[in-house]
Design an enzyme around this catalytic site. Structure first.
Site, PDB file in Angstrom:
ATOM      1  N   ASN A 143      -6.488  -6.810   4.050  1.00  0.00           N
ATOM      2  CA  ASN A 143      -5.075  -7.098   3.771  1.00  0.00           C
ATOM      3  C   ASN A 143      -5.035  -8.291   2.830  1.00  0.00           C
ATOM      4  O   ASN A 143      -6.077  -8.864   2.485  1.00  0.00           O
ATOM      5  CB  ASN A 143      -4.309  -7.373   5.069  1.00  0.00           C
ATOM      6  CG  ASN A 143      -2.801  -7.427   4.842  1.00  0.00           C
ATOM      7  OD1 ASN A 143      -2.238  -6.550   4.175  1.00  0.00           O
ATOM      8  ND2 ASN A 143      -2.134  -8.456   5.355  1.00  0.00           N
ATOM      9  N   LYS A 144      -3.856  -8.674   2.439  1.00  0.00           N
ATOM     10  CA  LYS A 144      -3.664  -9.757   1.473  1.00  0.00           C
ATOM     11  C   LYS A 144      -4.516 -10.980   1.789  1.00  0.00           C
ATOM     12  O   LYS A 144      -4.651 -11.367   2.949  1.00  0.00           O
ATOM     13  CB  LYS A 144      -2.174 -10.115   1.457  1.00  0.00           C
ATOM     14  CG  LYS A 144      -1.758 -11.221   0.530  1.00  0.00           C
ATOM     15  CD  LYS A 144      -2.241 -11.052  -0.892  1.00  0.00           C
ATOM     16  CE  LYS A 144      -1.824  -9.741  -1.516  1.00  0.00           C
ATOM     17  NZ  LYS A 144      -2.559  -9.448  -2.777  1.00  0.00           N
ATOM     18  N   ASP A 202      -4.126  -2.868   3.758  1.00  0.00           N
ATOM     19  CA  ASP A 202      -4.372  -2.053   2.564  1.00  0.00           C
ATOM     20  C   ASP A 202      -5.447  -1.001   2.797  1.00  0.00           C
ATOM     21  O   ASP A 202      -5.492   0.018   2.117  1.00  0.00           O
ATOM     22  CB  ASP A 202      -4.731  -2.944   1.381  1.00  0.00           C
ATOM     23  CG  ASP A 202      -3.494  -3.695   0.932  1.00  0.00           C
ATOM     24  OD1 ASP A 202      -3.171  -4.730   1.549  1.00  0.00           O
ATOM     25  OD2 ASP A 202      -2.807  -3.205   0.025  1.00  0.00           O
ATOM     26  N   ALA A 213       0.797  -1.233   0.000  1.00  0.00           N
ATOM     27  CA  ALA A 213       0.000   0.000   0.000  1.00  0.00           C
ATOM     28  C   ALA A 213       0.837   1.294   0.000  1.00  0.00           C
ATOM     29  O   ALA A 213       0.622   2.167  -0.855  1.00  0.00           O
ATOM     30  CB  ALA A 213      -0.982  -0.045   1.172  1.00  0.00           C
ATOM     31  N   GLN A 270       4.169 -13.436  -2.194  1.00  0.00           N
ATOM     32  CA  GLN A 270       4.884 -12.280  -1.623  1.00  0.00           C
ATOM     33  C   GLN A 270       5.679 -12.668  -0.372  1.00  0.00           C
ATOM     34  O   GLN A 270       6.715 -12.081  -0.078  1.00  0.00           O
ATOM     35  CB  GLN A 270       3.903 -11.158  -1.266  1.00  0.00           C
ATOM     36  CG  GLN A 270       3.324 -10.409  -2.438  1.00  0.00           C
ATOM     37  CD  GLN A 270       2.022 -10.995  -2.924  1.00  0.00           C
ATOM     38  OE1 GLN A 270       1.768 -12.193  -2.768  1.00  0.00           O
ATOM     39  NE2 GLN A 270       1.178 -10.181  -3.520  1.00  0.00           N
TER      40      GLN A 270
END
Ligand code: MRU
EC number: 5.3.1.23
Length: 352
Positions: A251-252, A241, A52, A200
């Site tokens: 979030n992810k 995020d 982000a 990631q």
């Protein structure tokens, strides 16, 4: 503290945005030299620059470069060109609010400079974009300091996705407490979820932690439960995020599952959030738009041959929302927010 790699910077002389291509890590450390609006949009969309805060920084410089190329001679013409670039870059990814926050911050700066000449407007935008980058570094440091207060020598944390240095202009958000603790001489170990589908955790978090000399163990996402059950994890630290006013946090994808497991095993679950990631316009997580990405990321990404049968249906949401009731604390640059989040977030934004 160890100097870490900068994921985004500007070469103003060459009018280039220089971006660490995170899709090539950990195999290659290569930088993209982006000059067009299309290439900057694509770098954000393809996650060559990601996380982000880094997306916000890239958008700030991106809209500056778009405006810098403007041939406008009046404020009105210049603003029209600026807005075209702003709207275009805003369409690259929907979930991380930092993208919109940075673009709005640039727009506000433009508005305050109304009486200036076009060259002065361009200079003001450059200054604002530089300031976004500089502020982020300070924010990461503060989040790191507050977060490190929760850590003691020998502790092990688990993290999901990458909310480290390469997602910011500083030491990251979720990983900043680890770096600050390391700097104080504490030994902190990290379990990194690999973070399917784009890895990631494996490609980025494991890479930057190992590079920084942090004791790191990589696990597949479906191993988070066993490591928690075996008592290997003292706390969870994740990035975000977008945080809604009630504390619900996007979030992810997979983060909410980690939070549910943490609750089950009685492990504290912390979200590390710059104030720029808190979106008080979103009352709850239901107001947060979740990005959906191509199914090929699930079926075709990492092998030469497809990883799934041709024609199989896919569903690939890139983020999920963690219910605020699962979050032990939200670590911001202004301190650690505790439930009731609607109250603590309102207080910190002085909404009450
Ligand atoms: O799709 P990505 O890689 O941009 O997702 C990133 C995350 O979910 C991070 O945890 C979040 O942006 C915080 S980065 C400090």
């Amino acid at each position: 503290m160890k100097a870490l790699i900068q994921p985004v910077r500007l070469d103003d002389e060459k009018s280039e945005l220089i971006v660490l291509d995170q899709t090539l890590l950990p195999g290659k450390v290569e930088y993209l030299h982006l000059t067009t609006q299309e290439s900057i949009w694509e770098a954000i969309y393809k996650l060559q620059v990601r996380g982000a805060p880094a997306i916000g920084i890239a958008a700030g410089y991106g809209v500056y470069l778009g405006a810098k190329a403007s041939a406008a001679t009046t404020y009105e013409e210049f603003v029209a060109d600026f807005n075209q670039s702003k709207d275009y870059l805003a369409s690259s990814r929907p979930t991380a609010v930092n993208l919109f926050w940075a673009l709005d911050r640039m727009a506000k700066r433009l508005e305050t400079e109304k009486d200036q000449s076009v060259p002065e407007l361009k200079a003001a935008l450059l200054q604002e974009a530089n300031q976004i980058l500089a502020d982020d570094e300070t924010v990461c440091q503060r989040i790191g300091e507050y977060g490190a207060e929760l850590l003691a020598d020998g502790m092990t944390i688990l993290t999901h996705c990458n909310a480290g240095a390469i997602a910011t202009s500083g030491f990251g958000t979720a990983l900043a407490p680890v770096y600050v603790a390391q700097d104080k001489g504490l030994t902190i170990s990290v379990y990194a979820d690999e973070t399917r589908p784009l890895l990631q955790g494996a490609r980025l978090t494991a890479w930057e932690l190992v590079e920084s000399g942090i004791d790191t163990t990589l696990i597949c996402d479906n191993m988070a439960s066993i490591v928690m059950k075996e008592g290997k994890i003292d706390a969870i630290f994740v990035g975000c995020d977008r945080v809604a006013l009630n504390g619900d946090t996007a979030n992810k994808i997979g983060t909410s599952g980690v939070a549910i497991l943490a609750k089950h095993y009685g492990i504290p679950f912390y979200v590390c959030a710059p104030m720029s990631t808190i979106d008080i316009e979103c009352k709850t997580g239901d107001d947060i738009q979740i990005e959906e990405r191509p199914g090929a990321e699930i079926t075709d990404m990492w092998y030469e041959t497809p990883m799934a049968p041709a024609g199989v249906k896919t569903y690939n949401p890139a983020f999920d929302v963690t219910d605020h009731r699962l979050i032990t604390g939200i670590i911001t640059e202004k301190g650690i927010l505790k439930p009731n989040y609607e109250e603590s977030i309102s207080n910190i934004f002085a909404l009450v």
